[in-house]
Structure formats: structure tokens, C-alpha cells
Design a protein around this motif. Structure first.
Motif, PDB file in Angstrom:
ATOM      1  N   THR A  30      43.355  78.236  -7.686  1.00  0.00           N
ATOM      2  CA  THR A  30      42.278  78.135  -6.698  1.00  0.00           C
ATOM      3  C   THR A  30      40.923  78.199  -7.380  1.00  0.00           C
ATOM      4  OG1 THR A  30      42.504  80.525  -6.340  1.00  0.00           O
ATOM      5  CG2 THR A  30      43.623  79.068  -4.791  1.00  0.00           C
ATOM      6  N   VAL A  31      39.934  77.630  -6.717  1.00  0.00           N
ATOM      7  CA  VAL A  31      38.574  77.563  -7.255  1.00  0.00           C
ATOM      8  C   VAL A  31      37.768  78.717  -6.685  1.00  0.00           C
ATOM      9  CG1 VAL A  31      36.486  76.178  -7.450  1.00  0.00           C
ATOM     10  CG2 VAL A  31      38.731  75.067  -7.487  1.00  0.00           C
ATOM     11  N   CYS A  32      37.035  79.376  -7.554  1.00  0.00           N
ATOM     12  CA  CYS A  32      36.224  80.536  -7.195  1.00  0.00           C
ATOM     13  C   CYS A  32      34.803  80.057  -6.897  1.00  0.00           C
ATOM     14  CB  CYS A  32      36.243  81.539  -8.352  1.00  0.00           C
ATOM     15  SG  CYS A  32      35.548  83.126  -7.982  1.00  0.00           S
ATOM     16  N   GLY A  33      34.356  80.212  -5.642  1.00  0.00           N
ATOM     17  CA  GLY A  33      33.020  79.783  -5.261  1.00  0.00           C
ATOM     18  C   GLY A  33      31.939  80.723  -5.764  1.00  0.00           C
ATOM     19  N   ALA A  34      30.710  80.458  -5.357  1.00  0.00           N
ATOM     20  CA  ALA A  34      29.574  81.244  -5.849  1.00  0.00           C
ATOM     21  C   ALA A  34      29.674  82.705  -5.431  1.00  0.00           C
ATOM     22  CB  ALA A  34      28.268  80.629  -5.341  1.00  0.00           C
ATOM     23  N   PHE A 174      40.344  82.707   5.653  1.00  0.00           N
ATOM     24  CA  PHE A 174      40.424  82.002   4.373  1.00  0.00           C
ATOM     25  C   PHE A 174      41.105  82.865   3.307  1.00  0.00           C
ATOM     26  CE2 PHE A 174      37.274  78.792   5.790  1.00  0.00           C
ATOM     27  CZ  PHE A 174      37.877  77.672   5.248  1.00  0.00           C
ATOM     28  N   SER A 175      40.956  84.168   3.371  1.00  0.00           N
ATOM     29  CA  SER A 175      41.632  85.043   2.412  1.00  0.00           C
ATOM     30  C   SER A 175      43.140  85.009   2.628  1.00  0.00           C
ATOM     31  CB  SER A 175      41.106  86.474   2.547  1.00  0.00           C
ATOM     32  OG  SER A 175      39.730  86.544   2.223  1.00  0.00           O
ATOM     33  N   TYR A 176      43.589  84.966   3.887  1.00  0.00           N
ATOM     34  CA  TYR A 176      45.025  84.825   4.155  1.00  0.00           C
ATOM     35  C   TYR A 176      45.545  83.496   3.605  1.00  0.00           C
ATOM     36  CZ  TYR A 176      45.960  88.919   7.070  1.00  0.00           C
ATOM     37  OH  TYR A 176      46.179  90.196   7.499  1.00  0.00           O
ATOM     38  N   LEU A 177      44.811  82.413   3.838  1.00  0.00           N
ATOM     39  CA  LEU A 177      45.231  81.117   3.321  1.00  0.00           C
ATOM     40  C   LEU A 177      45.208  81.099   1.791  1.00  0.00           C
ATOM     41  CD1 LEU A 177      43.329  78.720   5.785  1.00  0.00           C
ATOM     42  CD2 LEU A 177      45.697  79.529   5.914  1.00  0.00           C
ATOM     43  N   ASN A 178      44.216  81.753   1.212  1.00  0.00           N
ATOM     44  CA  ASN A 178      44.107  81.800  -0.242  1.00  0.00           C
ATOM     45  C   ASN A 178      45.275  82.555  -0.856  1.00  0.00           C
ATOM     46  OD1 ASN A 178      43.003  81.649  -2.866  1.00  0.00           O
ATOM     47  ND2 ASN A 178      40.933  81.833  -2.052  1.00  0.00           N
ATOM     48  N   LEU A 179      45.640  83.685  -0.264  1.00  0.00           N
ATOM     49  CA  LEU A 179      46.777  84.454  -0.780  1.00  0.00           C
ATOM     50  C   LEU A 179      48.093  83.721  -0.555  1.00  0.00           C
ATOM     51  CD1 LEU A 179      47.538  87.182  -2.081  1.00  0.00           C
ATOM     52  CD2 LEU A 179      47.923  88.046   0.231  1.00  0.00           C
ATOM     53  N   LYS A 353      48.778  71.269  -0.302  1.00  0.00           N
ATOM     54  CA  LYS A 353      47.675  70.389  -0.679  1.00  0.00           C
ATOM     55  C   LYS A 353      46.595  70.358   0.399  1.00  0.00           C
ATOM     56  CE  LYS A 353      50.191  67.189  -3.666  1.00  0.00           C
ATOM     57  NZ  LYS A 353      50.613  65.778  -3.868  1.00  0.00           N
ATOM     58  N   THR A 354      47.038  70.358   1.666  1.00  0.00           N
ATOM     59  CA  THR A 354      46.071  70.363   2.760  1.00  0.00           C
ATOM     60  C   THR A 354      45.273  71.653   2.797  1.00  0.00           C
ATOM     61  OG1 THR A 354      47.571  68.951   4.043  1.00  0.00           O
ATOM     62  CG2 THR A 354      45.806  70.078   5.246  1.00  0.00           C
ATOM     63  N   LEU A 355      45.955  72.769   2.590  1.00  0.00           N
ATOM     64  CA  LEU A 355      45.249  74.050   2.570  1.00  0.00           C
ATOM     65  C   LEU A 355      44.310  74.151   1.372  1.00  0.00           C
ATOM     66  CD1 LEU A 355      48.142  76.508   3.598  1.00  0.00           C
ATOM     67  CD2 LEU A 355      46.362  75.502   5.045  1.00  0.00           C
ATOM     68  N   LEU A 356      44.699  73.548   0.245  1.00  0.00           N
ATOM     69  CA  LEU A 356      43.821  73.556  -0.928  1.00  0.00           C
ATOM     70  C   LEU A 356      42.529  72.787  -0.659  1.00  0.00           C
ATOM     71  CD1 LEU A 356      46.322  73.117  -3.913  1.00  0.00           C
ATOM     72  CD2 LEU A 356      44.810  75.064  -3.486  1.00  0.00           C
ATOM     73  N   LEU A 359      40.326  75.182   1.167  1.00  0.00           N
ATOM     74  CA  LEU A 359      39.813  76.205   0.249  1.00  0.00           C
ATOM     75  C   LEU A 359      38.767  75.639  -0.703  1.00  0.00           C
ATOM     76  CD1 LEU A 359      43.186  78.020  -0.601  1.00  0.00           C
ATOM     77  CD2 LEU A 359      41.402  78.774   0.974  1.00  0.00           C
ATOM     78  N   ASP A 360      38.947  74.408  -1.137  1.00  0.00           N
ATOM     79  CA  ASP A 360      37.951  73.777  -2.024  1.00  0.00           C
ATOM     80  C   ASP A 360      36.638  73.534  -1.284  1.00  0.00           C
ATOM     81  OD1 ASP A 360      39.832  73.823  -4.005  1.00  0.00           O
ATOM     82  OD2 ASP A 360      40.437  71.722  -3.763  1.00  0.00           O
ATOM     83  N   GLU A 361      36.734  73.133  -0.034  1.00  0.00           N
ATOM     84  CA  GLU A 361      35.505  72.950   0.750  1.00  0.00           C
ATOM     85  C   GLU A 361      34.770  74.274   0.927  1.00  0.00           C
ATOM     86  OE1 GLU A 361      36.703  71.182   4.385  1.00  0.00           O
ATOM     87  OE2 GLU A 361      37.074  69.187   3.513  1.00  0.00           O
TER      88      GLU A 361
END
Length: 535
Positions: A30-34, A174-179, A353-356, A359-361
Motif C-alpha cells: 500500500t502507498v503511504c500518503g502525506a 479506509f483503515s479497515y480496507l487498508n488492513l 485491485k478495486t480496493l487498492l 486506497l491509492d486515491e
């Protein structure tokens, strides 16, 4: 300008996803935002301060100072004249290790990896200085300068709490989706471990964090292995009584079972649109459980879930349209060597892939303006279980006095002592005949020696030695010419006292027999030359 940069950052992340097999080791990285980058830097600085000063804390000014230096240093921009805190190299190493262990890449790492692919191209979509300005929030500040001159209306102040609640609900979902996508993401787990309330506060998170460090595993994997051992391991694999995670078994089981439920939806439903909607619905119901329908958090969760469900459908429609255009008059390609599960269908891959994409957005969104609220929003009033990440990662203070043990240990010790006493009394009552009578008084308490006692008294004591020796009352020894007589009242007091101490019927029967023998004895007078009974 800020919107343009945000779109450029999102395009850069999409380029990274298309070439993930050459740029990283896992498709679920996963990508870490600002904002997440700033939180990770804060934790790294606090950890460094703990090693040097013993306190897991850091000031806001030091975090912002190091943040500016980090952006310039990682992007290879001039940073010679900038101030830097002490032990920066150690902080940078801790920061990189944290992202690596969490299977995350920050936006600067993604930018540098994508730049390797486009090294031959002269026209980059985004420059290092633009990315620095985007991460630091300068572009947003410039665009919003005109808005600062306008006075805030009462309506806007009224909606501030609603906007904060919506931001919190968005962060939690988003944290639930990220985990769910990246189980190694400790930062996402910290946001949702106790939301909703599962009884997993700072102590539970601290115990999980210590266990994860000892086993070199992620926090979620430690919790999962602990619950699996309890549920499937049997008695032979039960955790030891000294394991601190035993206290949090109920809350951890609730949390792991909920994530398992989301994993089941991910693997059983092949349609990403239906699976994504079902996952969001389950998360929404979990967060809204026990909440009042008029509550602001209830409404915020419902709005965010509906918005994300609509965005999932839009993502799937755009992907299907792109595939249809790109595959016109082209035969389907053979599976690549890095494809997942060649022999069996991986139903959840399209949903992942859809959830990613979602998360990227979110990672490409503009950073939060209020850094103090982001980093030090401790004991947030908008949600009772909301705790800042810094406070959660900080171990609870321990009592310095080692003699004062925890309440749980003291209660267990007192219960063990009571159980031992109850067992002893039970055994004593069952086998009372094997013990000496409690009302016996030792001969050492008597002041009459065998030399001064008459022969018949000695014979009587020998006869009663197997029974009651001390039931004969206290005798008062005076001079050689004074008489020795038995005090009937003293004998009765000793008899009552001894009978109250012993509750078996046999000892009472013995006491009555001895008292009867004592009442029939004659009174003796003691003379220096001879002993004669007086009638």
C-alpha cells in the motif's frame, strides 16, 4: 494548481500499480500518503527520543522541522541551510524500517521507483519540487489565501464538527480496507483496533506491540496466531498463564473474527462490485451498532459508506471500459509468470485491485492543514474511543514502587490463600478423629510439678493421658502449708471455651465425662510430712 498536482500524483501511483511486479515484492503493498508519512515520522522520532532520553514523546516543532528536512533530503533537493534535529540518521533508519515492516511505500519512494521506468523520458509529469510542495501543503496554502480574507459564517462554524466527524468516519473505514488488503499495516490497525469498543485500549495495544517485536511479526499476525492457538490448538497449545494477551482474549477474538468475516466475503464473491458493496455494508453495520440514528457519527458513517460504494462501481465501470477498448481484435494473452494462483481461481484478486484503487486515491489526497490536530488529537471529544496514534504507541506508565503489585495478582493471591484454608478446614473436619483435641492445654502451662503432686493425682493423670489432661481446672499452688483445691468455676470456663473451639461430638462427650470425674474427687490437703484426705 493543487488539483493538478493531486491528479499528477494519482497518475504516478497508477503507473506504479501497472508495473508493481518489477518495483516491489507484493501486489498488496500500500502507498503511504502525506498524513500517514507524517504520523510514521512522528512515531520514529518518539522512538528515537525514548532510546536516548527514556520518554516516548516529541514536540510538534521538532516534527515539522524534521518533516521539512526529510522531504528535501529524500527528493535530493538543497537542504544544507536547513536546521535539523539531533540523531537524524537514526530517525531516518527507524522511519524506513517502519514502512518496510508495514509493507508500505511513501509517495517519495513511489516517485523514485517510477522515475527509474521513465529515466529515458525527458518530460516528467511531476518535478521533485512540485512533489515537495504538495506533501508540505504549500500549494493548498497558496490556493486558499483568498479564502482566508473572507469572514467565517455561523453556518460554517456549525458544520465544523460535522466535517470532523465525516473525516474520522472516512479514516476508520479506509483503515479497515487498508488492513484487509495489507495485513502488515500496523498504522491502520492502530486506528481501528478499539473502534467500535472491544475493550482493547492502550494496555492491549502495548502487549500486542511488545509481542510483535519479540517475534518479529506484525501486530495483526501476532493477534491472529494467538486467537488461532486458543481456538484450534487444544489444551497442549494453550497459552501460558503468564501471557499478557490472555487478559484481552475476548476483545482480540471479536476483532479477528470480524476481519475473518471480511476475508470470507473477499474470497467467496467473485464479482468485485457485489463483494465491495458487501464489505462496506458489513463495516458500516459494525460501526453503527449501538449508535443512535440521530448521532453525527452514525450519519457520517452512512454517508461515507454510500459514497465509497458509488466510487467502487465507477472504478469497475472504468476498468471494464478500458479493458474492452484495449483488447479489441486482440486474442487473450497467456498468464504471466508472476500471476497469482495459476491452478486455482483467486476470486478476491479483482476485488483487491478495486480496493487498492480507492486506497491509492486516498493516498493522493491533499494533506491535512491542521498538523497539531492530526498528530496530537488526544482524547478526541467527537468519539469516545478515539486516541491519538502517539498516545496509543506509547506504553502506559508503570508504578515505580515494585512492592505494589497489580490488583489482579493481589486478588488471585488472596483467593488462593482462602482456598487453601478452606481445604485444610474441610480435611480437618472429615478426619477430626486423627487430630488432638483443640481444647487440650499443654502441661507446660501448669505450674504443678510431678514432685509436689500426690500419688493418686499422678495416677489419675496417667489414666486420662489418652483423653483429656487439661480439663482438670487450674490449681493454685501456695506455700507448703496452704491447701490445694480445684476451682469449679475455672474448670467450667475452660470447658466452655474448649467446647466452642471443637465442634465434633466425640470431644464434647469426652469433656462431659471428665467433668463428672472431677466433681466426684475428694479435696486434698497438702502437708509437709504426709498427705491425708479430708472428708
Amino acid at each position: 494548481m493543487a488539483v493538478l498536482n493531486q491528479k499528477s500524483v494519482l497518475d504516478m501511483i497508477k503507473e506504479f500499480r501497472r508495473n508493481w511486479h518489477t518495483l516491489c515484492n507484493s501486489e498488496r503493498t500500500t502507498v503511504c500518503g502525506a498524513d500517514s508519512m507524517l504520523l510514521a515520522l512522528q512515531l520514529s522520532m518518539a522512538e528515537n527520543n525514548k532510546q536516548h532520553s527514556g520518554e516516548f514523546t516529541v514536540s510538534l516543532s521538532d516534527v515539522l522541522l524534521t518533516w521539512k528536512y526529510l522531504l528535501n533530503e529524500k527528493l535530493n533537493l538543497p537542504a544544507e541551510n536547513m536546521d535539523v534535529v539531533d540523531h537524524y540518521e537514526e530517525i531516518r533508519k527507524t522511519y524506513d524500517d517502519f514502512l518496510k515492516n508495514s509493507n508500505m511505500l511513501d509517495l517519495i519512494d513511489v516517485y523514485q521507483k517510477c522515475r527509474v521506468l521513465t529515466s529515458n523520458c525527458e518530460n516528467d509529469k511531476i518535478s521533485p519540487s512540485q512533489l515537495r510542495d504538495f506533501l508540505s501543503g504549500r500549494q493548498c496554502t497558496v490556493d486558499d489565501e483568498t479564502d482566508l480574507c473572507l469572514p467565517t459564517s455561523p453556518m460554517s462554524e456549525h458544520h465544523q464538527d460535522t466535517e470532523k466527524m465525516r473525516t474520522l468516519a472516512k479514516k476508520i473505514i479506509f483503515s479497515y480496507l487498508n488492513l484487509l488488503v495489507n495485513s502488515k499495516n500496523d498504522l491502520a490497525l492502530a486506528h481501528i483496533l478499539n473502534i467500535p469498543d472491544r475493550g482493547l485500549g492502550r494496555e492491549a495495544f502495548t502487549d500486542l506491540k511488545h509481542a510483535a517485536r519479540e517475534k518479529h511479526m506484525s501486530i495483526f499476525l501476532v493477534a491472529t496466531s494467538f486467537i488461532r492457538t486458543i481456538e484450534l490448538g487444544g489444551k497442549g497449545y494453550a497459552p501460558s498463564p503468564s501471557d499478557p494477551l490472555r487478559t484481552h482474549a475476548k476483545g482480540l477474538s471479536n476483532f479477528i473474527n470480524f476481519i475473518d468475516k471480511l476475508d470470507e466475503i473477499l474470497g467467496e464473491i467473485s464479482n468485485p462490485s457485489i463483494a465491495g458493496g458487501r464489505i462496506l455494508s458489513v463495516i458500516k453495520m459494525q460501526l453503527m451498532k449501538g449508535q443512535n440514528s440521530r448521532d453525527a457519527f452514525y450519519k457520517a458513517v452512512e454517508e461515507v459508506a454510500q459514497d465509497l460504494e458509488l466510487r467502487i462501481k465507477n472504478v469497475i465501470n472504468s476498468q471494464q471500459g478500458g479493458v474492452a477498448v484495449s483488447t479489441t481484435d486482440i486474442s487473450p494473452a497467456r498468464p504471466k509468470s508472476f500471476a497469482i494462483n495459476h491452478d486455482t481461481a483467486y476470486c478476491g484478486r479483482d476485488t483487491v485491485k478495486t480496493l487498492l484503487v480507492l486506497l491509492d486515491e486516498e493516498a493522493a489526497s491533499a494533506p491535512t492543514k491542521n498538523k497539531a490536530e492530526l498528530l496530537y488529537d488526544d482524547e478526541n471529544t467527537i468519539h469516545p474511543n478515539r486516541i491519538s496514534v502517539l498516545t496509543l504507541f506509547r506504553s502506559p506508565s508503570q508504578v515505580s514502587n515494585s512492592s505494589l503489585k497489580p490488583l489482579r495478582e493481589r486478588v488471585q493471591k488472596s483467593m488462593q490463600e482462602k482456598n487453601i484454608k478452606m481445604k485444610q478446614s474441610l480435611i480437618r473436619s472429615q478426619f477430626a478423629c486423627t487430630y488432638k483435641d483443640d481444647f487440650l492445654i499443654s502441661k507446660d502451662k501448669w505450674n504443678i510439678t510431678s514432685a509436689s503432686k500426690p500419688l493418686c493425682v499422678l495416677n489419675m493423670e496417667n489414666d486420662l493421658s489418652g483423653g483429656v489432661n487439661s480439663s482438670v481446672g487450674r490449681s493454685t499452688v501456695g506455700t507448703s502449708f496452704e491447701s490445694v483445691h480445684l476451682d469449679r468455676r475455672t474448670s467450667e470456663k475452660v470447658s466452655r471455651k474448649s467446647s466452642s473451639q471443637t465442634r465434633n461430638k466425640s470431644s464434647k462427650r469426652k469433656q462431659d465425662d471428665v467433668d463428672q470425674q472431677i466433681s466426684d474427687l475428694p479435696t486434698w490437703s497438702v502437708d509437709s510430712s504426709q498427705h491425708t484426705p479430708e472428708h
